[in-house]
Write an enzyme that holds these catalytic residues in place. Structure first.
Site, short mmCIF file in Angstrom:
data_model
loop_
_atom_site.label_atom_id
_atom_site.label_comp_id
_atom_site.label_asym_id
_atom_site.label_seq_id
_atom_site.Cartn_x
_atom_site.Cartn_y
_atom_site.Cartn_z
N TRP A 104 46.79 91.98 42.13
CA TRP A 104 48.17 92.26 42.53
C TRP A 104 48.22 93.02 43.85
O TRP A 104 49.05 92.74 44.71
CB TRP A 104 48.94 92.99 41.44
CG TRP A 104 49.09 92.16 40.20
CD1 TRP A 104 48.60 92.42 38.95
CD2 TRP A 104 49.76 90.88 40.08
NE1 TRP A 104 48.92 91.41 38.09
CE2 TRP A 104 49.63 90.45 38.74
CE3 TRP A 104 50.45 90.06 40.98
CZ2 TRP A 104 50.16 89.25 38.28
CZ3 TRP A 104 50.98 88.86 40.52
CH2 TRP A 104 50.83 88.46 39.19
N ASP A 171 53.29 100.26 43.62
CA ASP A 171 53.61 99.23 42.63
C ASP A 171 53.26 99.82 41.27
O ASP A 171 52.08 99.96 40.93
CB ASP A 171 52.79 97.97 42.93
CG ASP A 171 52.97 96.89 41.85
OD1 ASP A 171 53.70 97.12 40.87
OD2 ASP A 171 52.37 95.80 42.02
N LYS A 195 57.26 94.94 31.47
CA LYS A 195 56.22 95.64 30.71
C LYS A 195 56.82 96.88 30.03
O LYS A 195 57.03 96.88 28.83
CB LYS A 195 55.04 95.99 31.60
CG LYS A 195 54.34 94.72 32.14
CD LYS A 195 53.89 94.89 33.53
CE LYS A 195 53.51 93.65 34.28
NZ LYS A 195 52.83 92.56 33.64
C1 LIG Z 1 50.74 95.49 38.82
C2 LIG Z 1 51.53 94.22 38.97
N1 LIG Z 1 52.14 93.98 40.14
C3 LIG Z 1 52.86 92.86 40.32
C4 LIG Z 1 53.01 91.93 39.33
C5 LIG Z 1 53.82 90.69 39.60
O1 LIG Z 1 55.04 90.76 38.96
P1 LIG Z 1 56.05 89.51 38.98
O2 LIG Z 1 55.40 88.43 38.20
O3 LIG Z 1 57.28 90.07 38.34
O4 LIG Z 1 56.27 89.12 40.40
C6 LIG Z 1 52.41 92.15 38.08
C7 LIG Z 1 52.57 91.17 37.00
O5 LIG Z 1 52.00 91.25 35.97
C8 LIG Z 1 51.66 93.33 37.91
O6 LIG Z 1 51.04 93.58 36.75
#
Ligand SMILES: Cc1ncc(COP(=O)(O)O)c(C=O)c1O
Length: 359
Positions: A104, A171, A195
């Protein structure tokens, strides 16, 4: 929803029963209006109250109320915030720093690179992201530093945050509201809701207003944090159902003792989980012990050939969603706020039974 399922999914993930009940009721008959929540106008005063209340509840839970921060419920997932952060905060000739601790973070870094110069300040890619880099030297010329507090896929988590005067963007998708931190250290926090903050369809953004004042470049409205603040998170039609689920989840969180109570429970669940991973002869964990995530416990079978037997046993006991991310393999028990300790106890018992019969 009373079921015999134990939901360890990494997201969308387990929600408290009362949230599911109330959300279901609102879809059928919202506030006894005879109308469904998802067929009324988002400008209806009842919905405006909900989104405003959810926004202030988010600030209160983070202890950021009256501290110059705004909370927004936007759309596009955390992935859109990867883009929006850079669009807003990366100046024409500036540089942004990223700490790369997993897929991520890596995505966040790549998306930002469309907007300007990026430096990877530190990375744990050399060891398949199984640790959090320490003693990081942060260049002094950055527009902002971006970190991912919890690495959902690899099961690592920042315990200490970089000390810096540079604006810190985080994030917190997979550990927001799970532990008490001094959130004033962050200039911008974002998190997808699915989550610890509701279900998919909205992302929470908490931003220090002052950070946005220095932005000079023109930004299209939908990408512009200032515009969203000015329009009180109603620049365009919000995802009403997802906002409502976040509202219910944040109320549940507060009524359950707030972030402090969550942290206590989460620590107990993680302790139980990791003690078993370490004790059991058939499994191992590969995340560096001091960096282990309290939200996502990753573990592997020492002998992959036993996977079918373990998976069958889990299925029989109603254990859902413990497969590791498709890129990481193994197992991952996501033990977010709404996960009761009894489900973790059951998973531990299944691991013990498995060892006794297949070890
Ligand atoms: C730490 C983290 N950042 C970003 C995301 C991406 O989120 P989204 O699918 O809502 O774009 C996730 C998804 O699991 C995540 O765990």
């Amino acid at each position: 929803m009373e079921t015999n399922r134990h939901n360890f999914s990494s997201g969308p993930s387990i929600l408290p029963d009362e949230v599911l009940q109330k959300a279901a009721q609102a879809v059928l008959n919202f506030n006894d209006s005879g109308l469904s929540l998802i067929e009324i106008s988002h400008r209806d005063p009842a919905f405006v109250d909900i989104i405003n209340s959810a926004r202030s509840q988010a600030l209160e839970l983070l202890n950021l109320q009256d501290k110059g921060y705004s909370a927004l419920f936007l759309q596009g997932g955390a992935s859109l915030e990867f883009v929006r952060v850079a669009y807003n905060l990366l100046s024409k000739n500036g540089t942004a720093g990223y700490i790369n601790t997993g897929s991520w973070s890596n995505n966040a870094l790549n998306e930002a690179s469309y907007f300007g110069k990026i430096v990877e300040v530190a990375s744990s890619k050399d060891k398949k992201y199984n640790y959090i880099p320490k003693n990081i030297e942060i260049p002094s010329n950055l527009d902002y530093l971006h970190i991912t507090s919890n690495n959902t896929i690899y099961g690592t988590q920042f315990k200490e945050f970089p000390q810096t005067d540079i604006p810190l963007v985080c994030d917190m998708s997979s550990d927001i509201f799970s532990r008490v931190l001094d959130f004033t250290k962050f200039d911008l926090i974002y998190a997808c809701a699915q989550k610890n903050a509701g279900t998919s369809g909205v992302n929470l953004v908490v931003v220090k207003n002052e950070l946005l004042e220095r932005i000079k470049k023109p930004i299209p409205n939908i990408m512009n944090y200032r515009k969203h603040i000015e329009r009180e998170s109603m620049y365009n039609t919000p995802s009403v159902f997802s906002v409502y689920v976040s509202y219910l989840t944040l109320n549940w969180l507060k009524d359950s003792g707030g972030v402090e109570a969550m942290e206590r429970k989460n620590r107990a669940k993680a302790h139980l989980m990791y003690s078993e991973i370490d004790r059991n002869n058939l499994f191992f964990g590969n995340a560096s012990v001091e960096d282990r995530s309290v939200m996502n416990a990753t573990f592997f079978l020492k002998d992959e050939k036993l996977a079918t037997q373990f998976n069958t046993l889990c299925l029989k006991e109603g254990i859902y969603g413990i497969n590791g991310h498709r890129t990481a393999g193994g197992y991952r028990a996501s033990i977010y706020n709404a996960m009761p300790i009894t489900s973790v106890q059951l998973l531990v018992q299944v691991m013990q039974y498995f060892e006794a019969h297949f070890g």
